[in-house]
Design an enzyme around this catalytic site. Sequence first.
Site, PDB file in Angstrom:
ATOM      1  N   GLU A  76      -5.522  -8.318  -1.399  1.00 38.33           N
ATOM      2  CA  GLU A  76      -6.055  -8.197  -0.212  1.00 38.33           C
ATOM      3  C   GLU A  76      -7.673  -7.757  -0.240  1.00 38.33           C
ATOM      4  O   GLU A  76      -7.972  -7.106  -1.123  1.00 38.33           O
ATOM      5  CB  GLU A  76      -5.504  -7.054   0.543  1.00 38.33           C
ATOM      6  N   GLU A 134       0.736  -1.435  -0.003  1.00 39.66           N
ATOM      7  CA  GLU A 134       0.207   0.032  -0.143  1.00 39.66           C
ATOM      8  C   GLU A 134       0.750   1.445   0.095  1.00 39.66           C
ATOM      9  O   GLU A 134       0.812   2.132   0.852  1.00 39.66           O
ATOM     10  CB  GLU A 134      -0.859  -0.049   1.242  1.00 39.66           C
TER      11      GLU A 134
HETATM   12  C1  BGP Z   1      -4.663  -2.988   4.745  1.00 44.89           C
HETATM   13  C2  BGP Z   1      -3.062  -3.694   5.480  1.00 44.89           C
HETATM   14  C3  BGP Z   1      -3.285  -4.852   6.209  1.00 44.89           C
HETATM   15  C4  BGP Z   1      -4.559  -5.216   6.622  1.00 44.89           C
HETATM   16  C5  BGP Z   1      -5.599  -4.453   6.111  1.00 44.89           C
HETATM   17  C6  BGP Z   1      -7.060  -4.882   7.040  1.00 44.89           C
HETATM   18  O1  BGP Z   1      -4.555  -1.664   4.756  1.00 44.89           O
HETATM   19  O2  BGP Z   1      -2.490  -3.860   4.191  1.00 44.89           O
HETATM   20  O3  BGP Z   1      -2.098  -4.899   6.692  1.00 44.89           O
HETATM   21  O4  BGP Z   1      -4.597  -4.954   8.176  1.00 44.89           O
HETATM   22  O5  BGP Z   1      -5.408  -3.500   5.684  1.00 44.89           O
HETATM   23  O6  BGP Z   1      -6.935  -3.549   8.015  1.00 44.89           O
HETATM   24  P1  BGP Z   1      -7.444  -3.454   9.505  1.00 44.89           P
HETATM   25  O7  BGP Z   1      -6.314  -4.598  10.087  1.00 44.89           O
HETATM   26  O8  BGP Z   1      -7.048  -2.224  10.223  1.00 44.89           O
HETATM   27  O9  BGP Z   1      -8.635  -4.178   9.499  1.00 44.89           O
END
Ligand code: BGP
Length: 472
Positions: A371, A176
């Site tokens: 993701e 990201e």
């Molecule tokens: C993205 C990241 C991840 C992951 C995901 C979910 O931004 O790359 O590392 O954690 O989001 O977010 P969260 O864990 O805040 O629910």
Amino acid sequence: MKEFPINFLWGGATAANQLEGAWNEDGKGPSTNDMYTGGSHTIARRITPILEPDTFYPNHEGIDFYHRYKEDIALFAEMGFKVFRLSIAWSRIFPNGDDEQPNEKGLQFYDDVLDELKKYNIEPLVTISHYELPFNLVQKYDGWKNRKLIEFYNRYAQTLYIRYKDKVKYWLTFNEINSAMVTLGAYASLGMILDEKENTEAVRIQALHHQFVASAKAVKMGHQINPDFKIGCMIAYLDMQPLTCDPADVLLTQHMDQIQNMLCGDVQVRGFYPAYAKRYYDEHNVELVMEAEDEQILKEGCVDFYTFSYYMSNCVSANPQNEQTGGNLLGGIKNPYLKATDWGWQIDPIGLRWTLNHLYDRYHIPLMVVENGLGAVDTFEPDGSINDDYRIDYLRQHIEQMKEAIQDGVDLMGYTTWGPIDLVSAGTGEMKKRYGFIYVDKHDDGSGTLDRSKKKSFYWYKKVIESNGKEL
Ligand code: BGP
């Protein structure tokens, strides 16, 4: 009718700091995430440069993947994973970030993990830097603000490439990377203190430039070390729609899409800054400092494939009075047509099809959704079952839209759901916000046996993979 390609990469995605634990074992140095206290939906995590004795630090133990990776990988294999996205903890390899020599025990750990994946024919997809850098680089160099970081990152990347040359084919340079455009990215992604006065947007954009150069150099170097490597970028794609057909809303949406979403991909895929960046930088007092060779480096380090995270969409309106909603990295305006998760992330599967088309039309290189998932509170029933139908629904709808996009002509290589096993949330530090097919008995106060249990979605995803996306 086109279906998922035979070699479609189905699997799951994780990040070292959110699951490994063992934060100070076998020579690992402290990383940026080791300084994060726990938090919640309403209470922000704190960053404590000096660890406080009676404070809980959720990433220190994570879900103890470091000691349980064999059990976890066996469970992924049981679901039929073709790919597993993992990241390498930079400070396991170079504990201080600026060390001359790597830490052998850290390298050995990933050798073991990669060998375990190989046993089940699971292809690794490795993120070199996923929201984590050695804490020493924050303290001593001010993170990516300092151009020196390019050298440290490239030494680290080179070490990984050489060591895992025959074990890893797919790499991502930064997770990201566009999070640098939002305030929170200052610490999480750029390793700079979270102070808006000091680390203004202009400073973050300069630091991001250093990451672009580091990434491009790493792409070029990777191809020299092994011409078969496929090295990609990774963007947090925050799908946006104009709230109304007012041309002011439509134009602002295009503008925000360019700045928040497209800018980084444009640089990393095409190898130069897009035309629209100039006006934005001029109007935001960004005077980008570039060395003479930077343009050439960017040109020579274009990525092989484009990957992104996709969780939700938000509306954009030129009228700031509208009701806000939450989101990954950035909130937005509430969309009256969409439902949201308990964390306020609006669920928009059709937006994924739109995004895939949008990206493929622009770049014409293979795409991968690395993701996607639903963060939810799960209930462990007295009989031991966890009936996460809401998660199945969310994933099913997104997979259906990927299938549509493939029929639209998009070249989609694979799909890794976020957090195939419950892990520490990146945004809030919670365990309560679960994404997994596998439940981990670990709670926000640090209690729990760390035992793993299969949720209903575990059996569902296994069938999805077995049928190559036919049985949803
Ligand atoms: C993205 C990241 C991840 C992951 C995901 C979910 O931004 O790359 O590392 O954690 O989001 O977010 P969260 O864990 O805040 O629910």
